[in-house]
Design a protein around this motif. Structure first.
Motif, PDB file in Angstrom:
ATOM      1  N   PHE B  20     -28.689 -47.300 -23.462  1.00  0.00           N
ATOM      2  CA  PHE B  20     -28.077 -46.286 -24.353  1.00  0.00           C
ATOM      3  C   PHE B  20     -28.254 -44.941 -23.704  1.00  0.00           C
ATOM      4  O   PHE B  20     -27.248 -43.877 -24.025  1.00  0.00           O
ATOM      5  CB  PHE B  20     -28.753 -46.524 -25.735  1.00  0.00           C
ATOM      6  CG  PHE B  20     -28.548 -45.559 -26.629  1.00  0.00           C
ATOM      7  CD1 PHE B  20     -27.110 -45.055 -27.097  1.00  0.00           C
ATOM      8  CD2 PHE B  20     -29.785 -44.747 -27.115  1.00  0.00           C
ATOM      9  CE1 PHE B  20     -27.092 -44.278 -27.874  1.00  0.00           C
ATOM     10  CE2 PHE B  20     -29.480 -43.896 -28.297  1.00  0.00           C
ATOM     11  CZ  PHE B  20     -28.283 -43.654 -28.827  1.00  0.00           C
ATOM     12  N   LEU B  23     -26.116 -43.706 -21.227  1.00  0.00           N
ATOM     13  CA  LEU B  23     -24.765 -43.460 -21.642  1.00  0.00           C
ATOM     14  C   LEU B  23     -24.746 -42.080 -22.241  1.00  0.00           C
ATOM     15  O   LEU B  23     -23.960 -41.127 -21.935  1.00  0.00           O
ATOM     16  CB  LEU B  23     -24.337 -44.399 -22.748  1.00  0.00           C
ATOM     17  CG  LEU B  23     -23.788 -45.748 -22.455  1.00  0.00           C
ATOM     18  CD1 LEU B  23     -23.462 -46.647 -23.753  1.00  0.00           C
ATOM     19  CD2 LEU B  23     -22.360 -45.201 -21.806  1.00  0.00           C
ATOM     20  N   GLN B  25     -26.572 -39.612 -21.238  1.00  0.00           N
ATOM     21  CA  GLN B  25     -26.822 -38.768 -20.087  1.00  0.00           C
ATOM     22  C   GLN B  25     -25.536 -38.502 -19.431  1.00  0.00           C
ATOM     23  O   GLN B  25     -24.993 -37.505 -18.929  1.00  0.00           O
ATOM     24  CB  GLN B  25     -27.960 -39.080 -19.116  1.00  0.00           C
ATOM     25  CG  GLN B  25     -29.417 -39.235 -19.746  1.00  0.00           C
ATOM     26  CD  GLN B  25     -29.732 -37.811 -20.325  1.00  0.00           C
ATOM     27  OE1 GLN B  25     -29.319 -36.569 -19.439  1.00  0.00           O
ATOM     28  NE2 GLN B  25     -30.094 -37.406 -21.321  1.00  0.00           N
ATOM     29  N   ILE B  26     -24.877 -39.682 -19.264  1.00  0.00           N
ATOM     30  CA  ILE B  26     -23.300 -39.469 -18.820  1.00  0.00           C
ATOM     31  C   ILE B  26     -22.600 -38.579 -19.730  1.00  0.00           C
ATOM     32  O   ILE B  26     -21.797 -37.619 -19.086  1.00  0.00           O
ATOM     33  CB  ILE B  26     -22.747 -40.906 -18.667  1.00  0.00           C
ATOM     34  CG1 ILE B  26     -23.602 -41.710 -17.554  1.00  0.00           C
ATOM     35  CG2 ILE B  26     -21.319 -40.853 -18.252  1.00  0.00           C
ATOM     36  CD1 ILE B  26     -23.460 -43.111 -17.608  1.00  0.00           C
ATOM     37  N   ASN B  27     -22.769 -38.813 -20.813  1.00  0.00           N
ATOM     38  CA  ASN B  27     -22.105 -38.086 -21.981  1.00  0.00           C
ATOM     39  C   ASN B  27     -22.355 -36.604 -21.611  1.00  0.00           C
ATOM     40  O   ASN B  27     -21.449 -35.789 -21.709  1.00  0.00           O
ATOM     41  CB  ASN B  27     -22.377 -38.568 -23.199  1.00  0.00           C
ATOM     42  CG  ASN B  27     -21.273 -38.009 -24.291  1.00  0.00           C
ATOM     43  OD1 ASN B  27     -20.351 -37.562 -23.903  1.00  0.00           O
ATOM     44  ND2 ASN B  27     -21.961 -37.826 -25.629  1.00  0.00           N
ATOM     45  N   ARG B  28     -23.580 -36.485 -21.123  1.00  0.00           N
ATOM     46  CA  ARG B  28     -23.896 -35.046 -21.077  1.00  0.00           C
ATOM     47  C   ARG B  28     -23.174 -34.280 -20.247  1.00  0.00           C
ATOM     48  O   ARG B  28     -22.957 -33.038 -20.074  1.00  0.00           O
ATOM     49  CB  ARG B  28     -25.390 -35.002 -20.621  1.00  0.00           C
ATOM     50  CG  ARG B  28     -25.859 -33.792 -20.102  1.00  0.00           C
ATOM     51  CD  ARG B  28     -26.544 -32.880 -21.270  1.00  0.00           C
ATOM     52  NE  ARG B  28     -26.650 -31.534 -20.742  1.00  0.00           N
ATOM     53  CZ  ARG B  28     -26.908 -30.432 -21.288  1.00  0.00           C
ATOM     54  NH1 ARG B  28     -26.709 -30.643 -22.790  1.00  0.00           N
ATOM     55  NH2 ARG B  28     -27.223 -29.486 -20.741  1.00  0.00           N
ATOM     56  N   VAL B  32     -15.592 -35.051 -20.356  1.00  0.00           N
ATOM     57  CA  VAL B  32     -15.472 -35.443 -21.731  1.00  0.00           C
ATOM     58  C   VAL B  32     -14.226 -36.378 -22.084  1.00  0.00           C
ATOM     59  O   VAL B  32     -14.293 -37.421 -22.884  1.00  0.00           O
ATOM     60  CB  VAL B  32     -14.909 -34.027 -22.435  1.00  0.00           C
ATOM     61  CG1 VAL B  32     -15.147 -34.436 -24.340  1.00  0.00           C
ATOM     62  CG2 VAL B  32     -16.221 -32.948 -22.716  1.00  0.00           C
ATOM     63  N   LEU B  34     -12.902 -38.462 -20.093  1.00  0.00           N
ATOM     64  CA  LEU B  34     -12.998 -39.838 -19.285  1.00  0.00           C
ATOM     65  C   LEU B  34     -13.106 -40.940 -20.069  1.00  0.00           C
ATOM     66  O   LEU B  34     -13.983 -41.129 -21.186  1.00  0.00           O
ATOM     67  CB  LEU B  34     -14.222 -39.844 -18.375  1.00  0.00           C
ATOM     68  CG  LEU B  34     -14.087 -38.843 -17.185  1.00  0.00           C
ATOM     69  CD1 LEU B  34     -15.225 -38.962 -16.393  1.00  0.00           C
ATOM     70  CD2 LEU B  34     -12.934 -39.278 -16.304  1.00  0.00           C
ATOM     71  N   MET B  36     -14.761 -44.206 -19.898  1.00  0.00           N
ATOM     72  CA  MET B  36     -15.462 -45.181 -19.196  1.00  0.00           C
ATOM     73  C   MET B  36     -14.726 -45.587 -17.944  1.00  0.00           C
ATOM     74  O   MET B  36     -14.225 -46.775 -17.997  1.00  0.00           O
ATOM     75  CB  MET B  36     -15.596 -46.223 -20.278  1.00  0.00           C
ATOM     76  CG  MET B  36     -16.708 -47.114 -20.100  1.00  0.00           C
ATOM     77  SD  MET B  36     -18.287 -46.321 -20.313  1.00  0.00           S
ATOM     78  CE  MET B  36     -19.213 -47.961 -20.214  1.00  0.00           C
ATOM     79  N   LEU B  40     -18.324 -45.864 -13.228  1.00  0.00           N
ATOM     80  CA  LEU B  40     -19.508 -45.672 -14.264  1.00  0.00           C
ATOM     81  C   LEU B  40     -20.084 -47.121 -14.735  1.00  0.00           C
ATOM     82  O   LEU B  40     -21.186 -47.000 -14.612  1.00  0.00           O
ATOM     83  CB  LEU B  40     -18.915 -44.828 -15.635  1.00  0.00           C
ATOM     84  CG  LEU B  40     -19.832 -44.190 -16.288  1.00  0.00           C
ATOM     85  CD1 LEU B  40     -20.540 -42.985 -15.800  1.00  0.00           C
ATOM     86  CD2 LEU B  40     -19.486 -44.324 -17.842  1.00  0.00           C
ATOM     87  N   ALA B 103     -29.393 -34.002 -24.916  1.00  0.00           N
ATOM     88  CA  ALA B 103     -28.388 -34.309 -24.057  1.00  0.00           C
ATOM     89  C   ALA B 103     -27.243 -33.400 -24.676  1.00  0.00           C
ATOM     90  O   ALA B 103     -26.347 -32.992 -23.659  1.00  0.00           O
ATOM     91  CB  ALA B 103     -28.000 -35.809 -24.366  1.00  0.00           C
ATOM     92  N   LYS B 104     -27.172 -32.994 -25.654  1.00  0.00           N
ATOM     93  CA  LYS B 104     -26.046 -32.611 -26.229  1.00  0.00           C
ATOM     94  C   LYS B 104     -26.045 -31.004 -26.363  1.00  0.00           C
ATOM     95  O   LYS B 104     -24.966 -30.164 -26.369  1.00  0.00           O
ATOM     96  CB  LYS B 104     -25.791 -33.159 -27.421  1.00  0.00           C
ATOM     97  CG  LYS B 104     -24.994 -34.522 -27.397  1.00  0.00           C
ATOM     98  CD  LYS B 104     -23.434 -34.372 -26.969  1.00  0.00           C
ATOM     99  CE  LYS B 104     -22.528 -33.992 -28.287  1.00  0.00           C
ATOM    100  NZ  LYS B 104     -21.118 -34.490 -27.943  1.00  0.00           N
TER     101      LYS B 104
END
Lengths: 1378, 206
Positions: B20, B23, B25-28, B32, B34, B36, B40, B103-104
């Motif tokens: 989780f 995820l 951190q990837i989001n970070r 935006v 993408l 998935m 990844l 992260a955000k």
């Protein structure tokens, strides 16, 4: 700190008391507040795709680079430019378009009401759009050699999507330029030719269900309410029309736009005075976020999952409440509503949320938490159950108040800490959380607590039967011991609701007294039971009546209403603003105000002043002042557009804005004032109101003349032109008239009465609605009161509302009060046995006399002297319950020196026990020491007969034996026993009974005792001389009816121990084991059965079967055979038709009496069918119901026999001590209730022989018992009356009775119980567990006890009272209709 | 419930959190729009397949250590953790929130970020633990885990997705600390089932 804590506790206590006292009103108020506070949320975009904005200075603006910016590393601050840092991540590449709006405000001024028609107000201003468009088209900017126009830089669009219904109005294959002109396809002549502009504007294009933005919103480009166009014009007046020309451009050309701006400002010179177009110099980029991607959803989903789990686990802990789910829901509602409220408060105070609501929401919920709710619930449910709900709530919350406050303070401090992170997002979160915490706190303590109180009240009501109702005194005790009493800070002014607990109870008690009768002597039930009995409606009425809430509210409303009227009438404004007006007038038209002639000047000035003051939404666009009207107050009007505005617009061309952004350039504002002449000349023929063009032309001339005259007057204040003078003179009447009219119906005057803002309007409407409702309600009520047809009914209902008790219990209290006991006198000695068969009452006294009474008339029908009726003063032990008492008494009489306290300690051999009594009479017979008594109960049966010949006792008969404490005679070492034993020995020698073997050891022992105590020898000899029992003599004569008389030889009759009565036949069981059958009408002895010499303790007669229980545990089943007397032939040969035929006709009971008596005219013969040795120990009680004979014995067991074949079906074990009372149902399911000496009650099922319930109700012996289909009622030696739920086996009510004498009870109806006491009987309501009435039966001497109570035909109570019988009739008591 | 079962549950939870967080951190990293991408997934589940199990193991360790320590030091006041799953859920939610925030949110500099996160972590501990033992253990875990991570990075076994070395180091301890407290809470809660023989319900395993 300590005092603070106490103060907080008290505050919470008060609050809790308040909330629980007025739950419904508070709940309503809170919900109203909640809904009201949600109203700002309506304007908020739904969470999710909130467009985000980014502002940038126009001067700094450069087109963002196309690709993702290289330089700023997302997480490394070092390389980032500060401005880059602020750039949102979406701000990449070019926007979809640059939006330039030209906002135009136009009005017709001055407004000549006489000449203008309403349509003039907007027709010509709207026309200006065509002019501007024309200008835009024409405009070209020369840039060196190239010359380009708007069409070169504008955003060109293709075809409109085919599904758009109104696509013809939208531009296609051209610049995206939108303006109201699109309604007429940009063609001026169409507009001019359009007779119904409004209709065109408001025409529906889309689906029947359209959602904003509508086409007109899109084309006007401004929020519709700002446009000044309403669908229906009510009045003829000036309006300001606003619209926007929206131009979408592909590129941003600053120079071109500047040039355009200056050009337009030149054309419309009024603009300069009304707006500063360079005020806004920022470009705003609006980003429409794309639909979320998967990764972004994940954590949201996860946080929500955790949120839900949190809520689930939290609300799972809510226990001990009625509706768990309801409370859980209200807890969640509390939290969610508090957050919504906080958001709406924040937005109300100007903080627009930039955070994504959906993202922060779960964290907010988690932060705010449900803990307090749980803590409150837990605390409240852990308060003592028996308390009043209000007190429970108050105590519960006061207990936790301090910790809750502490927690709140801590959390607030943490939140404040969040401000110091200096991260905007966190600060914003902290702000929300803070407001959220406070609103949550508010809702918890107002909304949730109230809900909880309602819930708990419901639970209490439903569990009322289940729970132990602890008596009032106990609960009071509990309050004082359990928790320290907290005084509420302030008492509720509305009512004594919030009075201290004691006061509340007293109040209730007083009320109860008032409502019932004055004779209620014992403690009122708790207030809980009281409230439970009232219906909600009645409570409401009661509340309203008590508080006069409606009256007060109406008064309050009226005051507000009047205040508003005063306010609206402009008095205040007149008082407060004249100086202001003056100043404005002077400043605005300084020249004019000086020059104006009085009449005209005032006219011109007044509108100005009034318009200045009112920025009314209601009359938008009415502003008359030409400059004020077209002033642009809001220079960023597009901000108020629907957030869907731009996406909708672009979606017409299949351009999606999601994931992209548009840039909005500062809009250009223009102000235009249109000349009225122009407006009139532009009228559509249909709008001319039937006037010919000539007339119009004339009007135009007039207007122009007036205008010029005014202008001239303004210019030269000295001398008006002659021509103008002429005109003015030509129109004096007209002007005067209109002036006059205007004064009468001046809109300005009238307008002062109109509400000026939305809030006022809403308030007005609410007030109007409310007063209408109130008025109609009162009219209806008045009608109900006054209308003669309904008056009686209304009156009675009102009356019932005031006397709730009457409603719920059928209204029989009055009648009870009026009933007077009928006295049946005749017996000379105390009545010991009473039996009734519904029609007749048979009583037997200690003297052995039998009397038969008519229950209705109270006449003595028959007196049976049983041959040798004992002399009045002669004392005889009589049957039934009192054998031992009488023995003891007699014994005491002989010796005259016993002490009563000793006797109480003796074992009880007899079934019926009596409550221990205080000796009331001073002449309590003394008794000798207990050491003389010992348990040898079996012998007692043989003892009593010895006293039939006792000489007149010195005891005064007004002090009945029943006053004596229960006394028991033990055989061992008792002088009595010795006397009896000696008599037995004597008897044995005469009549052949041999008890020698049984008693020999005892006798020996006793002889030993006597030797040791020669002092008592005299007594023995004395008693011995008297102890000859007459009843024993005639044993040889049994079976011989002709020799009956000899049974009572020497005027002596054996004492009657039990009595039964059936169809005119009286069966008496005697102490010497004899059964006597008497005919009640004639008093003839029909038969005497004396085969067994053991005393008969209990007797049942069913049909022709007689069951007799004896002291030695034997059950005799006898059968009555009848033979007709040959001398008196009867019409009916057999008995059975007789029995049927005489179904009691109450109306003619005399006849029935004769009939029923005749039945037994035949010769009776009784045969022993079966004799069963049922018990080892004496049988205490015998019942025969439903074909089963149930015997209860001292050997701790009950036996069930079948009546027909006397077979033992069950032996019911369970009691651990001797059984003292037994009651059998008279109807299915024929259960049996038994009570024992330890106070345990058992309910038995006769079909299966199992014990259904076992309840320990008393601390001492159960002395009386009865049961209804719903309850089992017991009375014990501990002076309590217990009402036990029969189904659940739980104690429902318990009553503390007078300290003795509750040893008999009977059911009047299934809800009313009659118990006997000392000198009175009491009527008890079983459902409520309260004493309804106390009827005094002894007129003067109240020392005697009522020991026998029988109820005849559900309405007549028969009770004994010393030597009298009392008949109390309740003719009007009916079964409660439920 | 035996020790094994508890361990399994903790292991699962640890795994779950690892995935989780990844995820998040990837989001970070800002892609935006993408949806998935396959690489990844590959990154997550194939290349660094050993990361989640390791986190799981750490979770087991912490989750068992906390109640154990509680028992041995016997400093746990009985009413602080009294069988309330709701509290654990709240703790987890706050933990997720801290991750989310790290992260955000945009921070001006490292200092601000680390200070904020530290404050949040301590707030978390204060709200849900309040035991000195828990605090000490949390700090220990944070230090140890950061060290291990650093070692791993130095040895090249694992590297940060971005070359923001300093940055990563600043938020890592806080996350580890709060993670430790959270796992400790879960562990304690699970241990309660062992203590009371009659387990009311089977605990949720997310």
């Amino acid at each position: 700190m300590r005092s603070l804590q106490e103060f907080v506790t008290r505050v919470f206590y008060t609050h809790g008391l308040f909330c629980a006292s007025h739950p419904y009103s508070i709940l309503t108020a809170v919900i109203c507040i909640m809904l009201m506070s949600f109203s700002p949320l309506m304007n908020m975009p739904l969470p999710g795709n909130v467009p985000s904005q980014h502002q940038e200075r126009l001067t700094d603006y450069r087109v963002p680079s196309e690709e993702s910016p290289e330089a700023p590393l997302p997480k490394d601050g070092k390389n980032r430019h500060p401005s880059d840092l602020l750039k949102p991540p979406w701000y990449l590449g070019v926007p979809v378009g640059y939006i330039q709006q030209i906002i135009v405000k136009a009005t017709v001024s001055p407004w000549k009401q006489e000449y203008m028609v309403p349509d003039d107000a907007f027709r010509s201003p709207l026309l200006k759009v065509f002019e501007i468009l024309e200008e835009l088209e024409k405009f070209k900017l020369k840039d060196g050699v190239t010359e380009y126009s708007l069409s070169d830089i504008c955003l060109r669009v293709g075809e409109v999507l085919p599904q758009i219904k109104f696509k013809e109005f939208l531009p296609k294959y051209s610049c995206l330029t939108l303006s109201p002109a699109n309604f007429w396809f940009g063609r001026k002549e169409m507009y001019v030719g359009d007779g119904e502009i409004l209709k065109t504007l408001f025409k529906r294009h889309g689906q029947p269900l359209e959602t904003p933005p509508y086409l007109r919103d899109i084309l006007f480009g401004i929020p519709w309410k700002n446009s000044g166009i309403a669908r229906y014009f009510i009045r003829n007046q000036q309006r300001t029309i606003s619209f926007a020309i929206t131009i979408a451009m592909k590129t941003y050309d600053q120079r071109f736009l500047l040039a355009l701006k200056s050009r337009l400002e030149d054309i419309y010179p009024e603009t300069a005075q009304n707006v500063n177009n360079s005020q806004v110099n920022t470009i705003v980029h609006i980003h429409y976020p794309d639909s979320k991607v998967f990764t972004e959803h994940t954590y949201l989903i996860i946080t929500y999952v955790f949120l839900l789990m949190y809520i689930y686990f939290s609300v799972r802990k809510i226990e001990m409440v009625k509706s768990k789910w309801g409370l859980a829901l209200s807890a969640v509602v509390t939290v969610v509503a508090s957050l919504l409220m906080s958001v709406s408060f924040c937005s109300l105070f100007g903080l627009t949320p930039t955070l994504n609501g959906g993202e922060i929401f779960p964290y907010l919920v988690v932060f705010v938490g449900l803990e307090n709710v749980l803590v409150i619930t837990k605390s409240v449910v852990s308060t003592p159950v028996d308390l009043d709900v209000r007190l429970r709530i108050a105590q519960g919350i006061s207990r936790e108040g301090w910790s809750i406050t502490k927690n709140l303070a801590t959390e607030l401090i943490i939140v404040v800490g969040g401000f110091f992170t200096f991260v905007p997002a966190i600060q914003e979160f902290a702000l929300f959380a803070m407001v959220g915490l406070l609103t949550d706190f508010f809702l918890q303590h107002v909304f949730f607590l109230t809900t909880l109180s309602i819930d708990i009240r419901r639970m209490e009501l439903s569990d009322l039967d289940k729970k132990l109702r602890i008596s009032v005194s106990d609960s009071q005790l509990g309050v004082s011991l359990d928790t320290k009493v907290i005084e509420p800070i302030l008492l509720c002014p509305v009512r004594g609701f919030m009075s201290a607990p004691n006061m509340a109870t007293n109040d209730k008690a007083v009320k109860k007294h008032r409502r019932t009768s004055s004779n209620v002597t014992l403690g009122p039930p708790s207030s809980l039971a009281d409230t439970s009995q009232m219906s909600r409606r009645l409570r409401l009425i009661d509340f309203l009546a008590d508080t006069r809430v409606i009256q007060r509210f109406i008064m309050f409303c009226t005051v507000i209403w009047i205040a508003l009227i005063v306010y609206k009438s402009g008095v205040l404004e007149h008082l407060s603003t004249p100086a202001d007006n003056q100043a404005k007038n002077i400043s605005q038209d300084a020249t004019a105000s000086e020059a104006l002639s009085s009449d005209e000047g005032r006219k011109a000035a007044s509108p100005v002043s009034s318009h200045q003051s009112g920025g009314s939404w209601w009359f938008q666009g009415e502003l008359v002042d030409p400059y004020g009207a077209v002033r642009h107050t809001d220079v960023e009007l597009w901000q108020h557009l629907s957030y869907k505005h731009w996406p909708t617009l672009f979606s017409y061309y299949n351009i999606s804005l999601y994931g992209k952004f548009i840039s909005i350039l500062p809009s250009l504002h223009l102000s235009i004032i249109v000349d009225p002449n122009e407006a009139i000349s532009l009228r559509h023929p249909r709008e001319n109101a039937g006037k010919t063009p000539q007339q119009i032309k004339q009007e135009i001339e007039q207007i122009s003349q007036e205008q010029s005259s005014e202008a001239k007057r303004v210019e030269s204040d000295v001398l008006p032109d002659d021509s103008i003078k002429g005109i003015l003179e030509s129109l004096p009447n007209y002007v005067y008239d209109s002036d006059h009219l205007r004064k009468l119906y001046d809109p300005e005057e009238l307008r002062k009465l109109y509400p000026k803002s939305k809030r006022e309007l809403v308030l007005t409407i609410l007030l109007v609605l409310f007063s209408t409702i109130c008025l109609s309600y009162f009219a209806l009520t008045l009608y109900h009161c006054i209308c003669p047809k309904n008056y009686a009914r209304w009156r009675s209902r009102w009356y019932r509302g005031q006397h709730k008790k009457r409603e719920t219990s059928g209204g029989y209290y009055k009648q009870i009060k009026e009933s007077l006991p009928k006295v049946l006198k005749g017996h000379v000695q105390e009545i010991e046995c009473v039996a009734t068969d519904g029609q007749f009452i048979v009583s037997a006294c200690l003297g052995g006399q039998l009397r038969v009474w008519d229950s209705v008339t109270g006449d003595c029908v028959t007196v049976v002297h049983r041959k040798g009726a004992t002399p009045p003063v002669k004392r005889k032990p009589c049957l039934g319950r009192n054998i031992n008492d009488s023995d003891a008494d007699l014994y005491a009489e002989y010796h005259g020196n016993g002490d009563s306290s000793d006797r109480e300690e003796v074992d009880l051999p007899r079934p019926r026990l009596r409550a221990p009594r205080q000796p009331i009479s001073s002449q309590t017979p003394p008794l000798q020491g207990k050491k003389l008594f010992h348990n040898q109960p079996d012998l007692l049966g043989t003892i009593h007969t010895n006293f039939s010949q006792t000489p007149p006792s010195p005891v005064n008969h007004t002090s009945p034996t029943s006053l004596d404490p229960p006394s028991v005679i033990s055989s061992e070492s008792s002088p009595l026993l010795s006397s009896s034993s000696s008599s037995l020995m004597d008897r044995d020698s005469t009549s052949g009974f041999n008890f020698q073997s049984w008693f020999q050891p005892l006798y020996d022992e006793h002889a030993q005792f006597l030797r040791d105590n020669p002092m008592v020898d005299n007594v023995f000899s004395d008693s011995r001389s008297r102890s000859w029992s007459a009843g024993d003599q005639p044993s040889t004569l049994e079976h011989d009816a002709a020799l009956f008389d000899s049974g009572f030889e020497g005027n002596q009759a054996p004492s009657i121990w039990c009595l039964s009565c059936y169809e005119g036949l009286i069966v008496a069981g005697c102490g010497n084991g004899r059964l006597e059958f008497w005919e009640s009408s004639s008093g003839n002895l029909k038969y005497m059965y004396g085969e067994n010499q053991t005393g008969v303790t209990s007797l049942c007669i069913v049909n022709k079967r007689v069951v007799a229980a004896r002291l030695d545990g034997t059950l005799d089943f006898l059968e009555i055979e009848t033979f007709h007397n040959p001398i008196i032939p009867t019409s009916t040969p057999s008995n059975s038709p007789h029995i049927k035929g005489h179904a009691r006709h109450l109306s003619q009971h005399k006849v029935v009496v004769m009939d029923s008596l005749k039945k037994w005219e035949a010769i009776l013969h009784v045969t022993l069918v079966n004799s069963v040795k049922a018990h080892q120990q004496p049988i205490i009680c015998l019942k025969c119901e439903g074909g089963r004979v149930i015997s209860a014995s001292q050997d701790h067991s009950l036996k069930v026999f079948r009546l027909e074949d006397s077979r033992c079906l069950f032996t019911l074990h369970g009691h651990t001590t001797k059984i003292t009372v037994l009651h059998a149902d008279k109807s299915p399911p024929f259960n049996v209730v038994s009570g024992d000496a330890e106070g345990v009650l058992r309910l038995w099922d006769l079909h299966t022989g199992t014990c259904l319930h076992k309840v320990k109700v008393h601390e001492a012996t159960v002395v009386a018992l009865t049961s209804t289909p719903r309850y089992m009622v017991t009375s014990g030696l501990d002076d309590r009356l217990c009402i036990v739920d029969r189904k659940r086996g739980t104690l429902v009510h318990e009553l503390d009775m007078d300290p003795c004498g509750n040893n008999c009870m009977s059911l009047l109806t299934s809800h009313l119980l009659v118990t006997g006491g000392q000198g009175h009987i009491q009527l008890i309501d079983l459902d409520r567990g309260e004493i309804l009435r106390t009827v005094s039966v002894g007129s003067l001497d109240k020392s005697a006890f009522v020991n026998q109570i029988h109820v005849v035909q559900n309405s007549v109570i028969v009770c004994d009272y010393a030597s009298e019988m009392k008949v109390i009739q309740f003719p009007t008591v009916l079964e409660k209709a439920e | 419930m035996g020790l094994l079962l508890r361990g399994t549950v903790l292991f699962m939870i640890g795994n779950f959190f690892a995935v989780f967080m990844n995820l998040l951190q990837i989001n970070r990293q800002g892609n935006v729009s993408l949806k998935m991408p396959p690489e990844l997934l590959e990154n997550l589940f194939l290349k660094e397949w050993w990361v989640p199990p390791m986190c799981g193991a750490a979770a087991v360790l912490i989750g068992l250590l906390y109640p154990c320590l509680d028992r041995h030091l016997s400093i746990s006041n009985p009413d602080s953790h009294k069988g309330e799953w709701s509290k654990v859920m709240r703790c987890i939610a706050v933990f997720v929130g801290i991750n989310h925030a790290s992260a955000k949110l945009d921070f001006v500099n490292n200092m601000q970020l680390s200070m904020t996160l530290a404050a949040m972590s301590i707030g978390l501990w204060w709200l849900f633990d309040r035991s000195p033992c828990g605090f000490g253990l949390g700090v220990g875990i944070a230090v140890l885990a950061t060290l291990v991570t650093q070692l791993l990075v130095y040895n090249g076994v694992y590297n940060y997705s971005k070359a923001e070395f300093l940055f990563v180091r600043s938020w890592l301890p806080c996350i580890f600390f709060s993670g430790g407290v959270t796992m400790g809470n879960i562990g304690r809660q699970l241990a309660l089932y062992d203590e009371s023989p009659a387990s009311p319900t089977k605990p949720k395993t997310d």
